[in-house]
Design a protein around this motif. Sequence first.
Motif, PDB file in Angstrom:
ATOM      1  N   HIS A  29       0.847  -1.186   0.000  1.00  0.00           N
ATOM      2  CA  HIS A  29       0.000   0.000   0.000  1.00  0.00           C
ATOM      3  C   HIS A  29       0.887   1.242   0.000  1.00  0.00           C
ATOM      4  O   HIS A  29       2.079   1.155   0.194  1.00  0.00           O
ATOM      5  CB  HIS A  29      -0.863   0.007   1.261  1.00  0.00           C
ATOM      6  N   ARG A  68       3.291   7.522  -1.698  1.00  0.00           N
ATOM      7  CA  ARG A  68       3.966   8.169  -0.578  1.00  0.00           C
ATOM      8  C   ARG A  68       5.385   7.650  -0.447  1.00  0.00           C
ATOM      9  O   ARG A  68       6.332   8.404  -0.202  1.00  0.00           O
ATOM     10  CB  ARG A  68       3.174   7.885   0.694  1.00  0.00           C
ATOM     11  N   TYR A 109      10.969   9.534   7.889  1.00  0.00           N
ATOM     12  CA  TYR A 109      10.043   9.002   8.890  1.00  0.00           C
ATOM     13  C   TYR A 109       8.890   8.235   8.258  1.00  0.00           C
ATOM     14  O   TYR A 109       8.571   7.128   8.705  1.00  0.00           O
ATOM     15  CB  TYR A 109       9.562  10.154   9.774  1.00  0.00           C
ATOM     16  N   PRO A 110       8.236   8.779   7.220  1.00  0.00           N
ATOM     17  CA  PRO A 110       7.141   8.002   6.623  1.00  0.00           C
ATOM     18  C   PRO A 110       7.614   6.678   6.040  1.00  0.00           C
ATOM     19  O   PRO A 110       6.826   5.739   5.930  1.00  0.00           O
ATOM     20  CB  PRO A 110       6.622   8.899   5.498  1.00  0.00           C
ATOM     21  N   ALA A 139       7.840   4.218   9.025  1.00  0.00           N
ATOM     22  CA  ALA A 139       6.518   3.864   9.548  1.00  0.00           C
ATOM     23  C   ALA A 139       5.606   3.325   8.463  1.00  0.00           C
ATOM     24  O   ALA A 139       4.412   3.158   8.694  1.00  0.00           O
ATOM     25  CB  ALA A 139       5.889   5.095  10.183  1.00  0.00           C
ATOM     26  N   GLU A 184       2.641   0.823   8.860  1.00  0.00           N
ATOM     27  CA  GLU A 184       1.511   1.290   9.654  1.00  0.00           C
ATOM     28  C   GLU A 184       1.048   0.279  10.685  1.00  0.00           C
ATOM     29  O   GLU A 184      -0.088   0.316  11.140  1.00  0.00           O
ATOM     30  CB  GLU A 184       0.344   1.709   8.757  1.00  0.00           C
ATOM     31  N   ARG A 242       5.189   1.760  13.930  1.00  0.00           N
ATOM     32  CA  ARG A 242       5.040   3.054  14.593  1.00  0.00           C
ATOM     33  C   ARG A 242       6.022   3.183  15.744  1.00  0.00           C
ATOM     34  O   ARG A 242       6.617   4.245  15.957  1.00  0.00           O
ATOM     35  CB  ARG A 242       3.601   3.222  15.100  1.00  0.00           C
ATOM     36  N   ARG A 285       8.930   5.963  16.078  1.00  0.00           N
ATOM     37  CA  ARG A 285       9.054   6.871  17.223  1.00  0.00           C
ATOM     38  C   ARG A 285      10.485   6.866  17.750  1.00  0.00           C
ATOM     39  O   ARG A 285      11.062   7.917  18.058  1.00  0.00           O
ATOM     40  CB  ARG A 285       8.107   6.410  18.341  1.00  0.00           C
TER      41      ARG A 285
END
Lengths: 548, 584
Positions: B113, B117, B153-154, B157, B160, B165, B169
């Motif tokens: 998915h 991005r 960062y994206p 992560a 998801e 996550r 962090r």
Amino acid sequence: MTDLATLPALLVVLPILAAALPIAATIINRRVGWSVAALALAVEAGLTAWLASGVYADGQRIVHRLGGTELARPDGGYAVGIELVADPLSTLVAGTIATVSLVVLAYARQAGPRGNGFYAGYLLLTGGLMGVVLTGDLFNLFVFLEITGIATYALVATGDRPQAAVAALKYLLIGTVGASMYLLGVGYLYVRTGTLNMVDLARVLAGTATWGEGTWLAEAGALYAEPLVIASVAFITAGLGVKAALFPLHVWQPDAYQEAPDTVTIYISALVSTAAAYALLRIFLIVFTPAFFAETPVAANAFLVFSVTSVVAGSLLAAAQRNVKRLFAYSSVAHFGLILTAVGVAVHPAAGPTATRFAIYGAVIHLVAHAIMKAGLFAAAGSFAAGVGARTVASYAGLARVRPVIAGSIAVLGFGLVGVPPVIGFLGKWYIALGAISAGLWPVIAVVLASTLLSLLYVARILEKLYFDRAETPEVDQKDHPATDPTDSAVAADGGRTALPSLGMVALVAGAALLAVASGFAGAEVTTAIDPLVEAVLAGSPEVGTNA
Amino acid sequence: MLETGAVADPRPLAAVLVPVVGAVLIVSSYRRPALREAWSVLAAVTQFGIVASMIPGVLGGTGYRWSMGEFVFGIEFALQADALGLLFAGLASFLWIFTAFYAAGYMRELEEHGQTRFFAAFAGALAAAVGVAMAENLLVTFVFFELLTVVTYPLVAHDETAEARAAARKYFAYLFLGGGVLVLGGTAAVYWATATYGGAPTVTFGATASGLEAFFAADPWLARLVFGALALGFGAKAAIMPLHSWLPDAMVAPTPVSGLLHAVAVVKTGAFGVSRVLLDVYGPALAAAMDVNLALAALAAVSFLAASVIALRKDHLKRRLAYSTASQLSYIIMGVALLTPYGIVGGLLHIPAHAFMKLTLFFAAGAIHVETHTDHISELAGIGKRMPLTMSAFTIAAAGMAGIPLVAGFVSKFYMLVGAVTLEAQLAGLAFAAALLVSGVLNIVYFWPIVYAAFFETAGDADAKPLIESPFGGRERTTASDSPVQPIADGGEDAGYAVDRAPSDAEVPYGGDADHAHHGGPPPGGWERRQPWSESTWLMTMPIAVVALGALALGIVPGSIAALDLAIEVAESRVGEALSGVIG
């Protein structure tokens, strides 16, 4: 240019007079309030731009003497009447006020609350803020602080829930106590020096006044060590500290920001505490000057302790919040702590000329930067609340998919709060850090650098929820904020899109984010603009800029 | 100014902006995957072209500079292409070309998915990495350093999941500690120190040394503290111990991210930053006079030995590679921190050498995951039959990591060894050389079992792997059949040691092993035999082959690829003496 000399008065008077119009116009048409306010604020913005062009042309200082020139400075000395002063510092903040007022009004068109009473209060608040920023007289500052305060209390009380009335009452009580403290401080100064004008006060306190020979008005030497003067500093700091929400005088702020209508929160978060912090900055730098703090170092140290504690406590408390508006309110406490830390460093005895210069740059830049960023963040929170009824961090889960522009703007503005370059939040932090290092104040250096991580605590939580979490069910937090108007707020059972947020609302959010990034590159222009302030402080002169 | 003849040229800015434009185009083509992937490749090729076009000029002595004007008081926002920067920028952009293909294949095969991005953030990361490479002063380096953290960062992560996550962090916490706190403080301190002690405030590379020298003379411990803040701040991103633990957790990201970013672009910006601090902010002479370089080299040596030892016990392939990355990054830091000419050459050459080798290893791990869903070494027995090309590339790269000649890792390690033994402090130099050799042995120890299992074992007939399977401290039994000591009849579960009853998160995947059910491993009939051209999609096998060949090329003819020349250029200009006897 005598034309420009009337502008400061116009800027203050126009919104106050215009505040009566929406109420009066009700007899013609009930729905005319927004247009009247928009017209008034547009004219205001134009006048401010005109004033700014005159002031920044060559660092001028434009003074308006209320009541005419006969009342001011007889015998070549002190002012008898009230002066309004537009110098490079106050014009910058006035410009911010004018811009934010106009833009938030555009936001309010769809977001509400509507009603001619609301617009009247809004205009009154703008007038009060302009007065706080443009006045050159300490008691006049109190008057405008009170006007601002009363308008704010009324606007906060227009929130939906019964808790709004409680929040407004809390704000009223604490704010009035604060204003009274400020008044006490000003009173002591008046008793000791006989004048209320900021420039004259500075001269009398420094012992350089040139009037009243042979009378009690002509004091030999500086008055900095006098008990009345020291007491007045304490009272003024306490009073303005309440208004600027310095820890531990901030207790009114989270409730007031949370319970006020979203539009009102944007406005007061961006401007009301800003004006109070501006006043504190001006009084410390221009009226008392670093020379006072050199005589009484404990005052500077105590002030730094409180501001530094604000940074830490505000961030930690923000990290613990569930409601987004409350979280941002505590974040404001932290960032005003940062701004006032810069003010404290600028006046600290350990700060040499370079440290003072950088600390002043940092304080002013972060003052404006915070206004832009917080306005954008509260606008985003309001847009989410209006669009899908999301008010808690948990309810933001996965919203980036549904509202990418708003979520992206929250990311940019959030990283600005953390201090990621090139967003403007970094510039202020850089100068404050540099000022603290130049002054060699180790605890301050540590806290300013740690504020990156402290802000990250709450920003990262929100961003993670927005982008990398999935919403299980569309959440409407009935407990926190029941949907009052089913047609335009609450989320539908299918979590679908509603007419809100409107284009104006999203434009404000995205515009704030873009402005935050663009102005991050404009650091050189801003420091050039406020150089007259730095020169004045370093030279010990109470007049910022050259007299027109 | 670093180069004596720096000309104004928009190419440094163009190299940074091209991927940004690419990211915008990627986002706008979100409905057409083929076009979107094509933008990635095109942006990569263009960026590499721009960077490569500047190399001849820089080797000839001209620098290229672009400036926006004053950014903050006294500091310009300027980009400059010099030898050190081009070494890193050229490497990153070249490898991005092939990673773009690989990532396309990887994401499609797994039907991931959020691909838009992913690719957009990837492009942004390359923009920020090249920005770090091209920065003219510490502040611009800081700007791009922070932007790199934000934009990757994206990618960390991406999955998801709760594990992703949590890893993201941790990523934020460590990297903002390194960047936003330590590097910011260090940069501001350098500005103040050069203003107070050097007369004119500056953070420009090459111009700070004299001011810092006066600072060191006035306040030696504060000067060392500032150096430490900068070195640790940049080192956090280079996964130096003790700030390394974000890297293994970040392996939760998709493998193209782990490969290009967390083995090449992101962590190398940290090592690059440390090199800049040593070579351009303080300069070799001052750093040696301050005695900080040997301390840093010692920390790096401890770091790479410890990371290698930890890697021995990792069964999850990507985590083992992560610890290997942490170890090899510290090679770079140690090599440059030795501050001998050959040490600098070795350390800087290890930047591209390790990049090619590690990227091959990660590409292989990703291909294995995509084709067979196998993530653990204990399930890899016999996989050489199923994926011959992939595992051959893996073998070549693993050999290079251990320092075996003909692969890139040997050349850089050789120079580092020479640099270590030519250190003035003879004993320290010998210790560093010994550490390098021991680490080479450790590399063999943790890579050889994988190669052996892949090619020399079959699926049902694998030997025991005591390093992975046995508990810490050993089992309390003997294998002698007539020993008087009774074997513990505990049903096979070694529940006697606390570490086995309650294994740490580092050992057990987030959420417990049950969630990450080992559904990898060979199918019931054993691995099927495949030919190299049919083992996986060409989008993945082509990059694996090319990058492995690149690692070989760097090992066989290092002089004909610009990397060695650039590294030598940097070393000679900083140390001020010409190097003799290098392969040129």
